[in-house]
Design a protein around this motif. Structure first.
Motif, PDB file in Angstrom:
ATOM      1  N   LEU A  29       7.824 110.199 -19.466  1.00 13.06           N
ATOM      2  CA  LEU A  29       7.074 109.304 -19.478  1.00 13.06           C
ATOM      3  C   LEU A  29       6.533 108.571 -18.092  1.00 13.06           C
ATOM      4  O   LEU A  29       5.662 108.118 -18.399  1.00 13.06           O
ATOM      5  CB  LEU A  29       8.086 108.005 -19.770  1.00 13.06           C
ATOM      6  CG  LEU A  29       9.249 108.111 -21.296  1.00 13.06           C
ATOM      7  CD1 LEU A  29      10.372 107.256 -21.349  1.00 13.06           C
ATOM      8  CD2 LEU A  29       8.323 108.078 -22.254  1.00 13.06           C
ATOM      9  N   THR A  30       6.788 109.841 -17.174  1.00 10.53           N
ATOM     10  CA  THR A  30       6.517 109.312 -15.925  1.00 10.53           C
ATOM     11  C   THR A  30       4.706 110.141 -16.289  1.00 10.53           C
ATOM     12  O   THR A  30       3.534 110.297 -15.386  1.00 10.53           O
ATOM     13  CB  THR A  30       6.366 108.813 -14.334  1.00 10.53           C
ATOM     14  OG1 THR A  30       7.640 110.708 -14.775  1.00 10.53           O
ATOM     15  CG2 THR A  30       7.578 108.161 -14.584  1.00 10.53           C
ATOM     16  N   GLY A  31       4.446 111.495 -16.706  1.00 15.10           N
ATOM     17  CA  GLY A  31       3.925 112.689 -16.680  1.00 15.10           C
ATOM     18  C   GLY A  31       3.561 112.430 -17.979  1.00 15.10           C
ATOM     19  O   GLY A  31       1.961 112.977 -18.000  1.00 15.10           O
ATOM     20  N   ALA A  32       3.468 111.748 -19.343  1.00 18.24           N
ATOM     21  CA  ALA A  32       2.703 111.852 -19.874  1.00 18.24           C
ATOM     22  C   ALA A  32       1.157 111.492 -20.141  1.00 18.24           C
ATOM     23  O   ALA A  32       0.934 110.490 -18.694  1.00 18.24           O
ATOM     24  CB  ALA A  32       3.127 110.897 -21.318  1.00 18.24           C
ATOM     25  N   SER A  33       0.622 111.791 -20.723  1.00 17.37           N
ATOM     26  CA  SER A  33      -0.691 111.770 -20.258  1.00 17.37           C
ATOM     27  C   SER A  33      -1.037 110.295 -21.067  1.00 17.37           C
ATOM     28  O   SER A  33      -1.512 110.440 -22.046  1.00 17.37           O
ATOM     29  CB  SER A  33      -2.331 112.637 -21.157  1.00 17.37           C
ATOM     30  OG  SER A  33      -3.235 112.453 -21.130  1.00 17.37           O
ATOM     31  N   ARG A  34      -1.272 109.020 -20.056  1.00 12.68           N
ATOM     32  CA  ARG A  34      -1.626 107.981 -20.488  1.00 12.68           C
ATOM     33  C   ARG A  34      -3.194 108.335 -21.856  1.00 12.68           C
ATOM     34  O   ARG A  34      -3.481 107.244 -22.426  1.00 12.68           O
ATOM     35  CB  ARG A  34      -1.952 107.281 -19.512  1.00 12.68           C
ATOM     36  CG  ARG A  34      -1.280 107.008 -18.818  1.00 12.68           C
ATOM     37  CD  ARG A  34      -1.315 105.447 -17.710  1.00 12.68           C
ATOM     38  NE  ARG A  34      -0.554 105.632 -16.970  1.00 12.68           N
ATOM     39  CZ  ARG A  34       0.491 104.132 -16.515  1.00 12.68           C
ATOM     40  NH1 ARG A  34      -1.078 103.715 -15.784  1.00 12.68           N
ATOM     41  NH2 ARG A  34       1.422 104.310 -15.342  1.00 12.68           N
ATOM     42  N   ALA A 116      10.641 119.442 -19.620  1.00 15.01           N
ATOM     43  CA  ALA A 116       9.572 118.193 -19.765  1.00 15.01           C
ATOM     44  C   ALA A 116       8.217 118.151 -18.970  1.00 15.01           C
ATOM     45  O   ALA A 116       7.052 117.338 -19.908  1.00 15.01           O
ATOM     46  CB  ALA A 116      10.381 117.134 -19.524  1.00 15.01           C
ATOM     47  N   ILE A 117       8.825 118.955 -17.937  1.00 10.57           N
ATOM     48  CA  ILE A 117       7.077 119.090 -17.320  1.00 10.57           C
ATOM     49  C   ILE A 117       6.659 120.093 -18.187  1.00 10.57           C
ATOM     50  O   ILE A 117       4.877 119.666 -18.261  1.00 10.57           O
ATOM     51  CB  ILE A 117       6.924 119.269 -16.020  1.00 10.57           C
ATOM     52  CG1 ILE A 117       7.710 118.227 -14.978  1.00 10.57           C
ATOM     53  CG2 ILE A 117       5.959 120.458 -15.448  1.00 10.57           C
ATOM     54  CD1 ILE A 117       8.114 119.340 -13.688  1.00 10.57           C
ATOM     55  N   ARG A 118       6.542 121.025 -18.769  1.00 12.29           N
ATOM     56  CA  ARG A 118       5.593 121.588 -19.222  1.00 12.29           C
ATOM     57  C   ARG A 118       5.126 120.429 -20.558  1.00 12.29           C
ATOM     58  O   ARG A 118       3.951 121.600 -21.368  1.00 12.29           O
ATOM     59  CB  ARG A 118       6.326 123.205 -19.850  1.00 12.29           C
ATOM     60  CG  ARG A 118       6.816 123.731 -17.768  1.00 12.29           C
ATOM     61  CD  ARG A 118       7.421 125.168 -19.027  1.00 12.29           C
ATOM     62  NE  ARG A 118       8.067 125.882 -17.253  1.00 12.29           N
ATOM     63  CZ  ARG A 118       8.444 127.090 -17.148  1.00 12.29           C
ATOM     64  NH1 ARG A 118       8.866 127.297 -18.808  1.00 12.29           N
ATOM     65  NH2 ARG A 118       8.918 127.734 -16.182  1.00 12.29           N
ATOM     66  N   HIS A 119       5.858 119.919 -21.645  1.00 15.31           N
ATOM     67  CA  HIS A 119       5.955 119.336 -22.490  1.00 15.31           C
ATOM     68  C   HIS A 119       6.076 117.629 -22.606  1.00 15.31           C
ATOM     69  O   HIS A 119       6.768 116.986 -23.436  1.00 15.31           O
ATOM     70  CB  HIS A 119       6.968 120.138 -23.653  1.00 15.31           C
ATOM     71  CG  HIS A 119       6.825 121.395 -23.728  1.00 15.31           C
ATOM     72  ND1 HIS A 119       7.819 122.392 -23.101  1.00 15.31           N
ATOM     73  CD2 HIS A 119       6.452 122.253 -24.338  1.00 15.31           C
ATOM     74  CE1 HIS A 119       7.652 123.475 -23.335  1.00 15.31           C
ATOM     75  NE2 HIS A 119       6.809 124.263 -23.924  1.00 15.31           N
ATOM     76  N   ALA A 120       5.241 117.008 -21.465  1.00 18.65           N
ATOM     77  CA  ALA A 120       5.741 115.525 -21.438  1.00 18.65           C
ATOM     78  C   ALA A 120       4.874 115.236 -22.662  1.00 18.65           C
ATOM     79  O   ALA A 120       5.426 114.273 -22.927  1.00 18.65           O
ATOM     80  CB  ALA A 120       4.533 115.538 -20.429  1.00 18.65           C
ATOM     81  N   ASP A 121       4.321 115.608 -23.494  1.00 17.71           N
ATOM     82  CA  ASP A 121       3.686 114.711 -24.363  1.00 17.71           C
ATOM     83  C   ASP A 121       4.507 114.040 -25.206  1.00 17.71           C
ATOM     84  O   ASP A 121       4.744 113.522 -25.639  1.00 17.71           O
ATOM     85  CB  ASP A 121       1.590 115.036 -24.934  1.00 17.71           C
ATOM     86  CG  ASP A 121       1.106 114.660 -23.156  1.00 17.71           C
ATOM     87  OD1 ASP A 121       1.333 113.926 -22.719  1.00 17.71           O
ATOM     88  OD2 ASP A 121      -0.190 115.045 -23.480  1.00 17.71           O
ATOM     89  N   ASP A 122       4.836 115.874 -25.342  1.00 17.88           N
ATOM     90  CA  ASP A 122       5.516 115.463 -26.792  1.00 17.88           C
ATOM     91  C   ASP A 122       7.187 114.990 -26.648  1.00 17.88           C
ATOM     92  O   ASP A 122       7.716 114.374 -27.621  1.00 17.88           O
ATOM     93  CB  ASP A 122       6.094 117.683 -27.295  1.00 17.88           C
ATOM     94  CG  ASP A 122       4.618 117.736 -27.750  1.00 17.88           C
ATOM     95  OD1 ASP A 122       3.576 117.188 -28.128  1.00 17.88           O
ATOM     96  OD2 ASP A 122       4.584 119.135 -28.018  1.00 17.88           O
ATOM     97  N   VAL A 123       7.538 115.771 -25.567  1.00 15.90           N
ATOM     98  CA  VAL A 123       8.914 115.081 -24.655  1.00 15.90           C
ATOM     99  C   VAL A 123       9.230 113.854 -25.082  1.00 15.90           C
ATOM    100  O   VAL A 123       9.777 112.572 -25.300  1.00 15.90           O
ATOM    101  CB  VAL A 123       9.754 115.597 -23.604  1.00 15.90           C
ATOM    102  CG1 VAL A 123      10.389 114.886 -23.705  1.00 15.90           C
ATOM    103  CG2 VAL A 123       9.841 117.400 -24.166  1.00 15.90           C
ATOM    104  N   ALA A 124       8.302 112.796 -25.092  1.00 13.07           N
ATOM    105  CA  ALA A 124       7.583 111.203 -24.401  1.00 13.07           C
ATOM    106  C   ALA A 124       8.187 110.462 -25.803  1.00 13.07           C
ATOM    107  O   ALA A 124       8.003 110.112 -25.254  1.00 13.07           O
ATOM    108  CB  ALA A 124       6.444 111.454 -23.422  1.00 13.07           C
TER     109      ALA A 124
END
Length: 431
Positions: A29-34, A116-124
């Motif tokens: 959630l903190t690393g997802a692309s806004r 989560a770092i590698r799939h930040a958007d999908d996990v978020a």
């Protein structure tokens, strides 16, 4: 019936899984692309909208996740310690510490966070709704903790500030620079994006064509003379003045003038040039380029006359001048080459004093300051605090600048030499 030891093991496994969930969710959630989340929300993705909602309450989001994560970790450690003491006595405390540290670090921290770092958007997007429920459930406790932390910070004299727009702008500029460093195409894209962001920091006085280079026509001349001058001029729009070049009464558009010539069947001297000219539009030299761009669009104009605080004409600015701040120089078949930057065989540059600092920085990736002056000659005058003589040299930001030619009080030609950097980080004169 299941024995207590088995239940304890099952409980520890469930708690470790919950810890992994909280750790991975925090990273995602903190690393997802806004920007991508906002784009997905605009396309109707409700989960992306939930991610954006959590981003908007980031302090509460982090607080809720940390509270939940600490609860399950402490509970898991307590269960493990109790079980190990039952099995091994007092030595069980050491065994529980070693075992739980290993399990938590590998399965509840490193593994979920790496994924989560590698799939930040999908996990978020996947964890957004359950995490929102957790944040809401723990909101009273989170608010109480925030109040205590805020009180402690104030007692220590700290001022809590988010940084606001300045921090977000720095973040965006950093992302642009990071993208621009990938390849040549991205570098050009980065320059254009940087140019867009700089528009509100650049005044039209810095990019205008100075009055000494503006071609104007005297309204007192005959119509045939004016037509000849306009046709000889490389510009489409030419200011029209009466008696004094400061007294601008209109702007003649070459196309409108030629249309008038055609309507008079070649009887050029019958044309009233002042009637053909459009009303002059004056703008302050302190107007920033972004506002001027909006003004050009709203007024459907491409040309304006720039005046100083006393109303004296300083130059002209066009829509093309502002676009060039974004995409770089645009030359067409009618442009007259103006003495600007010429590279010499000894890797020095002969530069016209009127060349802007922004053009030099853009062309050579220099970092010359442009806060106090817009041209390279103006920068030398500002640094020297006097009008230099021909032959004098100055060191500015690692560059050696020699005065080659001076015309009155104007610095017309300069030589710029980029100093080489030695292995110790110091400057050495060029060979």
């Amino acid at each position: 019936m299941t024995d207590p030891l088995t239940l304890t093991v099952i409980g520890i496994i469930i708690l470790l899984a919950l810890s992994a969930f909280f750790s991975g969710s925090e990273t995602a959630l903190t690393g997802a692309s806004r920007p991508r989340m906002h784009q997905l929300e605009s396309e109707g993705n409700r989960r992306a909208g939930t991610v954006n909602l959590l981003h908007a309450q980031q302090e509460r989001l982090i607080g809720g996740i940390l509270i939940g994560n600490n609860i399950v970790n402490i509970l898991a450690s307590a269960l493990a310690t109790s079980m190990m003491i039952t099995l091994f006595g007092d030595a069980g405390v050491a065994y529980a510490t070693i075992a739980m540290t290993t399990l938590v670090v590998i399965f509840s921290e490193v593994l979920p966070k790496t994924y989560a770092i590698r799939h930040a958007d999908d996990v978020a997007i996947t964890v957004a709704r359950p995490i929102r429920f957790v944040v809401i459930a723990l909101s009273p406790l989170s608010r109480a903790i925030e109040a205590v932390v805020g009180l402690l910070l104030r007692l220590m004299g700290e001022k809590v500030s988010s940084g606001g727009d300045a921090v977000r702008e720095q973040e965006l500029r950093g992302a642009i620079r990071l993208h621009a460093d990938t390849n040549t195409v991205s570098a050009h894209e980065g320059l254009m994006l940087g140019g867009v962001m700089d528009l509100d920091d650049v005044e039209v006085g810095e990019i205008m064509t100075h009055r000494t280079d503006v071609q104007m026509v005297d309204a007192g001349l005959s119509a045939s003379e004016i037509v000849a001058m306009v046709l000889d001029c490389p510009f489409t729009r030419v200011p029209l003045y009466v008696d004094d070049p400061d007294n601008i009464v209109g702007v003649v558009h070459a196309k409108a003038l030629l249309r008038e010539v055609q309507s008079h069947d070649g009887h050029i001297d019958e044309i009233d040039v002042r009637a053909v000219a459009s009303e002059p539009w004056f703008v302050p030299e302190s107007t920033d380029c972004l506002r001027q761009l909006h003004e050009f669009r709203d007024r459907r104009e491409h040309f304006a006359l720039v005046v100083d605080e006393y109303g004296a004409l300083q130059g002209v600015v066009s829509l093309e001048d502002i676009i060039e701040e974004i995409v770089g120089e645009i030359d067409d078949e009618h442009d007259i080459p103006v003495p600007g930057m010429r590279r010499q065989t000894d890797d020095t540059y002969i530069v016209d004093g009127r060349v802007t600092i922004r053009d030099l920085n853009r062309e050579f990736n220099w970092n010359l300051p442009d806060e106090e002056a817009s041209t390279i000659a103006g920068l030398v005058l500002h640094e020297a605090r006097f009008i230099p003589e021909e032959g004098q040299s100055f060191d500015i930001e690692g560059l050696k600048i020699d005065i080659l030619r001076r015309n009155g009080n104007q610095l017309r030609s300069l030589r710029i030499t980029q100093r080489e950097t030695d292995g110790d980080g110091g400057d050495t004169p060029p060979a």
